[in-house]
Design an enzyme around this catalytic site. Structure first.
Site, PDB file in Angstrom:
ATOM      1  N   GLY A  90       0.810  -1.224   0.000  1.00 60.40           N
ATOM      2  CA  GLY A  90       0.000   0.000   0.000  1.00 60.40           C
ATOM      3  C   GLY A  90       0.839   1.267   0.000  1.00 60.40           C
ATOM      4  O   GLY A  90       2.056   1.244   0.254  1.00 60.40           O
ATOM      5  N   HIS A 254       0.223   9.985  13.888  1.00 59.03           N
ATOM      6  CA  HIS A 254       1.570  10.436  13.521  1.00 59.03           C
ATOM      7  C   HIS A 254       1.808  11.901  13.874  1.00 59.03           C
ATOM      8  O   HIS A 254       2.964  12.316  14.000  1.00 59.03           O
ATOM      9  CB  HIS A 254       1.841  10.180  12.035  1.00 59.03           C
ATOM     10  CG  HIS A 254       1.118  11.082  11.095  1.00 59.03           C
ATOM     11  ND1 HIS A 254      -0.161  10.833  10.658  1.00 59.03           N
ATOM     12  CD2 HIS A 254       1.499  12.246  10.502  1.00 59.03           C
ATOM     13  CE1 HIS A 254      -0.531  11.791   9.838  1.00 59.03           C
ATOM     14  NE2 HIS A 254       0.438  12.666   9.724  1.00 59.03           N
ATOM     15  N   GLU A 292      -4.680  22.268   4.071  1.00 55.90           N
ATOM     16  CA  GLU A 292      -3.963  21.678   2.949  1.00 55.90           C
ATOM     17  C   GLU A 292      -4.319  22.448   1.694  1.00 55.90           C
ATOM     18  O   GLU A 292      -5.468  22.884   1.530  1.00 55.90           O
ATOM     19  CB  GLU A 292      -4.331  20.202   2.781  1.00 55.90           C
ATOM     20  CG  GLU A 292      -3.853  19.320   3.927  1.00 55.90           C
ATOM     21  CD  GLU A 292      -4.273  17.871   3.779  1.00 55.90           C
ATOM     22  OE1 GLU A 292      -3.574  16.993   4.344  1.00 55.90           O
ATOM     23  OE2 GLU A 292      -5.291  17.609   3.122  1.00 55.90           O
ATOM     24  N   HIS A 316      -5.987  14.213  15.250  1.00 56.96           N
ATOM     25  CA  HIS A 316      -4.787  15.055  15.250  1.00 56.96           C
ATOM     26  C   HIS A 316      -4.936  16.294  16.126  1.00 56.96           C
ATOM     27  O   HIS A 316      -4.138  16.525  17.047  1.00 56.96           O
ATOM     28  CB  HIS A 316      -4.457  15.508  13.822  1.00 56.96           C
ATOM     29  CG  HIS A 316      -4.147  14.391  12.876  1.00 56.96           C
ATOM     30  ND1 HIS A 316      -3.638  13.182  13.288  1.00 56.96           N
ATOM     31  CD2 HIS A 316      -4.256  14.310  11.525  1.00 56.96           C
ATOM     32  CE1 HIS A 316      -3.456  12.405  12.229  1.00 56.96           C
ATOM     33  NE2 HIS A 316      -3.821  13.062  11.153  1.00 56.96           N
ATOM     34  N   LYS A 412      -9.383  21.133   3.405  1.00 56.25           N
ATOM     35  CA  LYS A 412      -8.651  20.798   2.189  1.00 56.25           C
ATOM     36  C   LYS A 412      -8.904  21.863   1.130  1.00 56.25           C
ATOM     37  O   LYS A 412      -9.878  22.597   1.191  1.00 56.25           O
ATOM     38  CB  LYS A 412      -9.089  19.432   1.665  1.00 56.25           C
ATOM     39  CG  LYS A 412      -8.644  18.257   2.515  1.00 56.25           C
ATOM     40  CD  LYS A 412      -9.081  16.938   1.905  1.00 56.25           C
ATOM     41  CE  LYS A 412      -8.470  15.757   2.653  1.00 56.25           C
ATOM     42  NZ  LYS A 412      -7.013  15.676   2.450  1.00 56.25           N
ATOM     43  N   ARG A 452       4.442  26.681  14.821  1.00 53.69           N
ATOM     44  CA  ARG A 452       4.174  26.194  13.479  1.00 53.69           C
ATOM     45  C   ARG A 452       4.696  24.760  13.374  1.00 53.69           C
ATOM     46  O   ARG A 452       5.894  24.511  13.380  1.00 53.69           O
ATOM     47  CB  ARG A 452       4.841  27.069  12.435  1.00 53.69           C
ATOM     48  CG  ARG A 452       4.414  26.725  11.002  1.00 53.69           C
ATOM     49  CD  ARG A 452       5.304  27.401   9.974  1.00 53.69           C
ATOM     50  NE  ARG A 452       5.262  28.837  10.106  1.00 53.69           N
ATOM     51  CZ  ARG A 452       6.323  29.624   9.909  1.00 53.69           C
ATOM     52  NH1 ARG A 452       7.495  29.105   9.623  1.00 53.69           N
ATOM     53  NH2 ARG A 452       6.203  30.927  10.019  1.00 53.69           N
ATOM     54  N   LEU A 461       6.957  34.526  18.925  1.00 51.54           N
ATOM     55  CA  LEU A 461       6.116  35.303  19.837  1.00 51.54           C
ATOM     56  C   LEU A 461       5.941  36.698  19.266  1.00 51.54           C
ATOM     57  O   LEU A 461       6.924  37.396  18.990  1.00 51.54           O
ATOM     58  CB  LEU A 461       6.760  35.380  21.224  1.00 51.54           C
ATOM     59  CG  LEU A 461       6.014  36.184  22.285  1.00 51.54           C
ATOM     60  CD1 LEU A 461       4.676  35.543  22.614  1.00 51.54           C
ATOM     61  CD2 LEU A 461       6.870  36.312  23.551  1.00 51.54           C
ATOM     62  N   ARG A 545      -9.755  30.881   1.435  1.00 54.47           N
ATOM     63  CA  ARG A 545      -9.517  30.756   2.877  1.00 54.47           C
ATOM     64  C   ARG A 545     -10.620  29.972   3.582  1.00 54.47           C
ATOM     65  O   ARG A 545     -10.635  29.899   4.802  1.00 54.47           O
ATOM     66  CB  ARG A 545      -9.371  32.143   3.509  1.00 54.47           C
ATOM     67  CG  ARG A 545      -8.120  32.881   3.060  1.00 54.47           C
ATOM     68  CD  ARG A 545      -7.998  34.214   3.753  1.00 54.47           C
ATOM     69  NE  ARG A 545      -6.803  34.931   3.345  1.00 54.47           N
ATOM     70  CZ  ARG A 545      -5.614  34.824   3.934  1.00 54.47           C
ATOM     71  NH1 ARG A 545      -5.466  34.012   4.961  1.00 54.47           N
ATOM     72  NH2 ARG A 545      -4.589  35.521   3.501  1.00 54.47           N
TER      73      ARG A 545
END
Length: 569
Positions: A90, A254, A292, A316, A412, A452, A461, A545
């Protein structure tokens, strides 16, 4: 350092070797990967099969003890680890898992004795598997010598077994091949389930019965999604626990292995400047943003069954929120950390429909190029109302965070690719420089801490300061820690860190079953309402956006999204 015989070593050993040979220590395998309690001495724990095991710092002798679950007799030749990637043909296996294993081998992070097996339904020889894997391996870590030789050494340790996922006979054949490679050493076995969740239980049942280790540990890494709601997640957990102990199940997210997420607790708990500010007294809101700049790209069939809330927010972003908001754990032990995360999740209100905005991207023409909408993907069912964007306002009802909105946003086909945490602090009471800032800009001029996560990892900051000159003009500037400048070395992929932790038996970055239950309890009611009421998502152009409704949601709580300000970095 030679490519062969690379093992875990102590920090002192590395320092000595570095002085003597002028070489760099292995930065991937520095002692920070092992909890403090294990670094400073031996810590007795129990292996997944109930045997006593010893964990220790990085010496060869101690590593063999840790891996085998007990001290191995000399005639057994120590221990070995066999890593079986189920679903080896896969995309996830090819693009992430095998490259991560090679990177660990390249850096000397894998034990001396190990083997990698691929298991899938496809008919394939060992050589064909090696050819497939070799196409994805790179020397991305650095340009040290002998990379080609290391690739060859790694590939020679890769083998293949074809079989059905519910076949005990074919897993028994895998067991026979594993024993050949283990060659009398104490066997430890790690199974990575890189397969759809509907066949998790089949694989676990077959592998646990016929391919478990007879003398060491056996562990299973399970990829998300962990169900679609509380009910299906609970059923999956119960089914897995018919064949495995909780200690054998490593539920992987992850994002918890990403460098900036790992650094979150370090930033907070080891810096006095931040810890006193980490509460409702000083923090006005917290934003968790994931975007994304691409769509489903032919994966709409998979995505449509889950949607952005299940795919990104429930796991996540919620995991990051729990790490951000938790109380100080008793220690760095995995269970102490996971206990505090569970407390946060159990303190959160159930998400309400009025606190959620959903959207779906539509086709758009930009710069002469046409971008297809979600519904234009041929793998997406006609008339689908699955959201590709969602924003939500969540609250933690405890003493530290009462009344502080935690805003999540994920989508997305947006204008940029990013994942970040934004902490917006309260305004300075009675600000002396209100006139210099301007009343309309005062809200934007509050301090903001940004972590980030990706891309271009950074911590900065935002502060107010005087612009040099004779007049009194204020400006907003960043105190910036840009990782690429401060740490020029390659940052390990999240899968490398999590695979290494699973081999070491370190569970703090993996999700416990009660943690999973608490997470689903927050999102399941609103997911059911969205589906039962067939709430139509607000359409937004590809590359924009996102839906306008997300801004109204933030405005309801007197919040402005930090990633749209004019001075955003």
């Amino acid at each position: 350092m030679a490519a062969t015989g690379l093992r875990f070593q102590s920090a002192a050993f590395f320092s000595a070797r570095q002085r003597d040979a002028g070489t760099k220590p292995f930065h991937h395998c520095s002692p920070h990967r092992i909890p403090i309690a294990r670094r400073i001495g031996l810590l007795k724990t129990k292996s997944s099969n109930g045997r006593p095991q010893i964990s220790a710092s990085f010496s060869n002798e101690m590593l063999d003890e840790s891996l085998s679950g007990e001290r191995a007799p000399e005639q057994q030749g120590g221990s070995t680890v066999s890593i079986t990637v189920v679903g080896a043909s896969g995309d996830l296996a090819k693009k992430k898992i095998f490259p991560a294993l090679f990177a660990l081998f390249y850096e000397g992070c894998l034990p001396e004795h190990f083997a990698v097996f691929g298991y899938a339904r496809s008919k394939m020889s060992d050589e064909e598997l090696r050819t497939m894997i070799s196409r994805t391996l790179t020397c991305r870590i650095d340009k040290r010598e002998n990379c080609g030789d290391k690739m060859e050494h790694f590939l020679q340790r890769c083998f293949y077994q074809s079989g059905q996922y519910n076949s005990e006979e074919e897993f028994a054949e895998l067991d026979r091949k594993l024993k050949e490679k283990e060659a009398g050493r104490v066997p430890n076995r790690l199974f990575y389930l890189s397969i759809p969740p509907n066949i998790f239980v089949d694989v676990v049942r077959s592998a646990s019965r016929t391919a478990s280790s007879s003398g060491g540990w056996t562990r299973f890494i399970v990829e998300k999604p962990f169900g679609r709601d509380s009910e299906s997640s609970g059923e999956l957990t119960r089914s897995l626990k018919k064949h495995l102990a909780e200690e054998q199940i490593f539920r992987i997210d992850h994002y918890l292995g990403k460098e900036l997420v790992e650094n979150l607790s370090v930033l907070r708990f080891s810096n006095l400047v931040f810890e006193p500010l980490w509460s409702r007294n000083y923090i006005r809101n917290v934003q968790l943003i994931f975007s994304e700049d691409f769509g489903t790209d032919g994966r709409g069939g998979y995505f449509d069954n889950y949607g952005i809330i299940r795919d990104i927010m429930q796991n996540h972003l919620l995991q990051i929120l729990a790490l951000f908001a938790m109380e100080t754990p008793v220690s760095l032990d995995a269970e102490d950390i996971r206990n505090e995360k569970v407390k946060v999740l159990r303190s959160m209100r159930q998400l309400k429909l009025e606190d959620v905005v959903v959207g779906q991207y539509k086709g758009h023409v930009k710069g002469g190029k046409s971008y297809p909408g979600y519904a234009d993907d041929p793998t997406v069912p006609k008339g689908s109302i699955t959201p590709t964007f969602a924003a939500a306002a969540l609250f933690i009802d405890n003493a530290r965070w009462d009344g502080v909105p935690f805003l999540m946003k994920a989508g997305k086909a947006l204008h940029t690719r990013r994942a970040e945490i934004r902490v917006q602090f309260r305004s300075v009471p009675g600000n002396l420089y209100r006139r210099n800032i301007g009343s309309s800009d005062l809200d934007q001029a509050t301090n903001e801490l940004v972590l980030r996560v990706q891309p271009d990892e950074a911590i900065y900051l935002k502060i107010n300061n005087k612009v040099p000159g004779l007049g009194m003009r204020l400006d907003r500037s960043n105190l910036n820690l840009l990782y690429s400048e401060r740490y020029p070395r390659e940052i390990p992929d999240a899968y490398e860190r999590l695979l290494l932790d699973a081999i070491a038996g370190e569970r703090r970055l993996f999700i416990r079953s009660d943690e999973l239950d608490a997470a689903w309890a927050i999102f399941t009611p609103v997911l059911r309402q969205l589906e039962d009421k067939r709430v139509a998502p607000e359409l937004y152009p590809y590359g924009s956006r996102g839906p306008v409704g997300a801004h109204y949601l933030a405005a309801n709580y007197n919040v402005r999204w930090g990633d749209i300000s004019s001075d955003d970095s």
